[in-house]
Design an enzyme around this catalytic site. Sequence first.
Site, PDB file in Angstrom:
ATOM      1  N   ASP A  17       0.789  -1.254   0.000  1.00 40.34           N
ATOM      2  CA  ASP A  17       0.000   0.000   0.000  1.00 40.34           C
ATOM      3  C   ASP A  17       0.818   1.301   0.000  1.00 40.34           C
ATOM      4  O   ASP A  17       0.427   2.274   0.652  1.00 40.34           O
ATOM      5  CB  ASP A  17      -0.947   0.022   1.210  1.00 40.34           C
ATOM      6  CG  ASP A  17      -1.971  -1.102   1.196  1.00 40.34           C
ATOM      7  OD1 ASP A  17      -1.880  -1.981   0.315  1.00 40.34           O
ATOM      8  OD2 ASP A  17      -2.853  -1.114   2.059  1.00 40.34           O
ATOM      9  N   ASP A  60      -4.703  -0.545  -1.714  1.00 40.01           N
ATOM     10  CA  ASP A  60      -6.089  -0.320  -1.349  1.00 40.01           C
ATOM     11  C   ASP A  60      -6.781   0.151  -2.625  1.00 40.01           C
ATOM     12  O   ASP A  60      -6.246   0.996  -3.349  1.00 40.01           O
ATOM     13  CB  ASP A  60      -6.151   0.806  -0.297  1.00 40.01           C
ATOM     14  CG  ASP A  60      -6.594   0.322   1.073  1.00 40.01           C
ATOM     15  OD1 ASP A  60      -6.790  -0.897   1.252  1.00 40.01           O
ATOM     16  OD2 ASP A  60      -6.753   1.176   1.962  1.00 40.01           O
ATOM     17  N   HIS A  62     -10.499   1.079  -3.269  1.00 38.83           N
ATOM     18  CA  HIS A  62     -11.868   1.195  -2.771  1.00 38.83           C
ATOM     19  C   HIS A  62     -12.815   1.848  -3.771  1.00 38.83           C
ATOM     20  O   HIS A  62     -12.449   2.814  -4.441  1.00 38.83           O
ATOM     21  CB  HIS A  62     -11.893   2.058  -1.504  1.00 38.83           C
ATOM     22  CG  HIS A  62     -11.076   1.523  -0.370  1.00 38.83           C
ATOM     23  ND1 HIS A  62     -11.098   0.211   0.038  1.00 38.83           N
ATOM     24  CD2 HIS A  62     -10.210   2.153   0.488  1.00 38.83           C
ATOM     25  CE1 HIS A  62     -10.290   0.057   1.074  1.00 38.83           C
ATOM     26  NE2 HIS A  62      -9.725   1.205   1.361  1.00 38.83           N
ATOM     27  N   SER A  68     -15.470   1.441   4.711  1.00 36.63           N
ATOM     28  CA  SER A  68     -14.430   1.890   5.652  1.00 36.63           C
ATOM     29  C   SER A  68     -14.373   3.421   5.739  1.00 36.63           C
ATOM     30  O   SER A  68     -13.627   3.964   6.547  1.00 36.63           O
ATOM     31  CB  SER A  68     -13.060   1.348   5.240  1.00 36.63           C
ATOM     32  OG  SER A  68     -12.536   2.069   4.132  1.00 36.63           O
ATOM     33  N   HIS A  79     -10.340   7.360   0.992  1.00 41.09           N
ATOM     34  CA  HIS A  79      -8.944   7.260   0.527  1.00 41.09           C
ATOM     35  C   HIS A  79      -8.837   6.148  -0.509  1.00 41.09           C
ATOM     36  O   HIS A  79      -9.661   5.240  -0.542  1.00 41.09           O
ATOM     37  CB  HIS A  79      -8.009   6.959   1.705  1.00 41.09           C
ATOM     38  CG  HIS A  79      -8.305   5.648   2.371  1.00 41.09           C
ATOM     39  ND1 HIS A  79      -9.306   5.486   3.301  1.00 41.09           N
ATOM     40  CD2 HIS A  79      -7.756   4.415   2.201  1.00 41.09           C
ATOM     41  CE1 HIS A  79      -9.354   4.234   3.682  1.00 41.09           C
ATOM     42  NE2 HIS A  79      -8.442   3.545   3.025  1.00 41.09           N
ATOM     43  N   LYS A 104      -6.971  -4.749  -3.220  1.00 38.88           N
ATOM     44  CA  LYS A 104      -7.762  -5.294  -2.106  1.00 38.88           C
ATOM     45  C   LYS A 104      -8.827  -4.302  -1.655  1.00 38.88           C
ATOM     46  O   LYS A 104      -8.719  -3.108  -1.920  1.00 38.88           O
ATOM     47  CB  LYS A 104      -6.848  -5.668  -0.944  1.00 38.88           C
ATOM     48  CG  LYS A 104      -6.107  -4.503  -0.319  1.00 38.88           C
ATOM     49  CD  LYS A 104      -5.113  -5.011   0.723  1.00 38.88           C
ATOM     50  CE  LYS A 104      -4.240  -3.913   1.255  1.00 38.88           C
ATOM     51  NZ  LYS A 104      -4.929  -2.899   2.035  1.00 38.88           N
ATOM     52  N   GLU A 111     -14.256  -4.738   3.920  1.00 40.51           N
ATOM     53  CA  GLU A 111     -12.967  -4.126   4.246  1.00 40.51           C
ATOM     54  C   GLU A 111     -11.908  -5.232   4.226  1.00 40.51           C
ATOM     55  O   GLU A 111     -12.206  -6.405   4.504  1.00 40.51           O
ATOM     56  CB  GLU A 111     -13.027  -3.475   5.633  1.00 40.51           C
ATOM     57  CG  GLU A 111     -11.705  -2.928   6.161  1.00 40.51           C
ATOM     58  CD  GLU A 111     -11.065  -1.811   5.319  1.00 40.51           C
ATOM     59  OE1 GLU A 111     -10.938  -1.984   4.091  1.00 40.51           O
ATOM     60  OE2 GLU A 111     -10.679  -0.782   5.904  1.00 40.51           O
ATOM     61  N   ALA A 139       0.372   0.238   6.549  1.00 44.49           N
ATOM     62  CA  ALA A 139       0.932   0.754   7.792  1.00 44.49           C
ATOM     63  C   ALA A 139       1.281  -0.445   8.676  1.00 44.49           C
ATOM     64  O   ALA A 139       0.548  -1.432   8.705  1.00 44.49           O
ATOM     65  CB  ALA A 139      -0.053   1.657   8.513  1.00 44.49           C
ATOM     66  N   CYS A 143      -2.275  -2.674   7.726  1.00 44.72           N
ATOM     67  CA  CYS A 143      -2.222  -3.585   6.584  1.00 44.72           C
ATOM     68  C   CYS A 143      -0.953  -4.434   6.545  1.00 44.72           C
ATOM     69  O   CYS A 143      -0.992  -5.583   6.107  1.00 44.72           O
ATOM     70  CB  CYS A 143      -2.426  -2.802   5.294  1.00 44.72           C
ATOM     71  SG  CYS A 143      -4.099  -2.108   5.220  1.00 44.72           S
TER      72      CYS A 143
HETATM   73 ZN    ZN Z   1      -8.425   1.492   2.980  1.00 47.96          ZN
END
Ligand code: ZN
Length: 197
Positions: A17, A60, A62, A68, A79, A104, A111, A139, A143
């Site tokens: 990420d 990520d 989304h 989330s 984000h 993902k 989530e 992070a 993740c």
């Molecule tokens: Zn996320």
Amino acid sequence: MYVLVGVTRSSALIVVDVQKDFCCEGGALRVPGCEGIVPRINEYLRMFVDAGLLVIASRDWHPPNHISFKPYGGPWPPHCIQGSWGAEFHPGLELPSDVYVVSKAYLRDKEAYSAFDGTELHYVLSTRGVRRLFVTGVATDYCVKATVLDGLRLGYEVVVLTDAVAAVSEEGGVRALEEMLKAGAILADLSSVKLVT
Ligand SMILES: [Zn+2]
């Protein structure tokens, strides 16, 4: 004491990420220290790429109305929305052209912190004979941790590259590293990793 971890033929590098929303000025959900680890991640990338080893970059990914996000009941500001500026990888990240990108948390109502959760990652790694994972990115306390713990549960040897991860909170990062260590992860840095292919 002197301990080395080998980067073997059955090793892969996972970059978790390292996206603009987490790592760049103007990002929606900046992780302190993310920009600072990019040069070190690039050093690991060179090591793996030069050895012809598999490199995975998770992201990520989304939808705009993801659960989330705060407006939809989640804990985070919006984000890494699919196709947006913030979802792009950090421009300084030197990913190889044949990097395998794992997306993902791409469904509205699901989530996923782990790069294994709802993705093809385990399939990709296992079909290529990968047994040892070296994990970098952000992070540490979300993740990265989830990816490491899933990797261990799936039977991989997992090495967390502690000089190439960054946490949302310093205390959370320390706790997360302890948790990963307890679960069987190896903690290493550039000085303790040696290419042995
Ligand atoms: Zn996320």
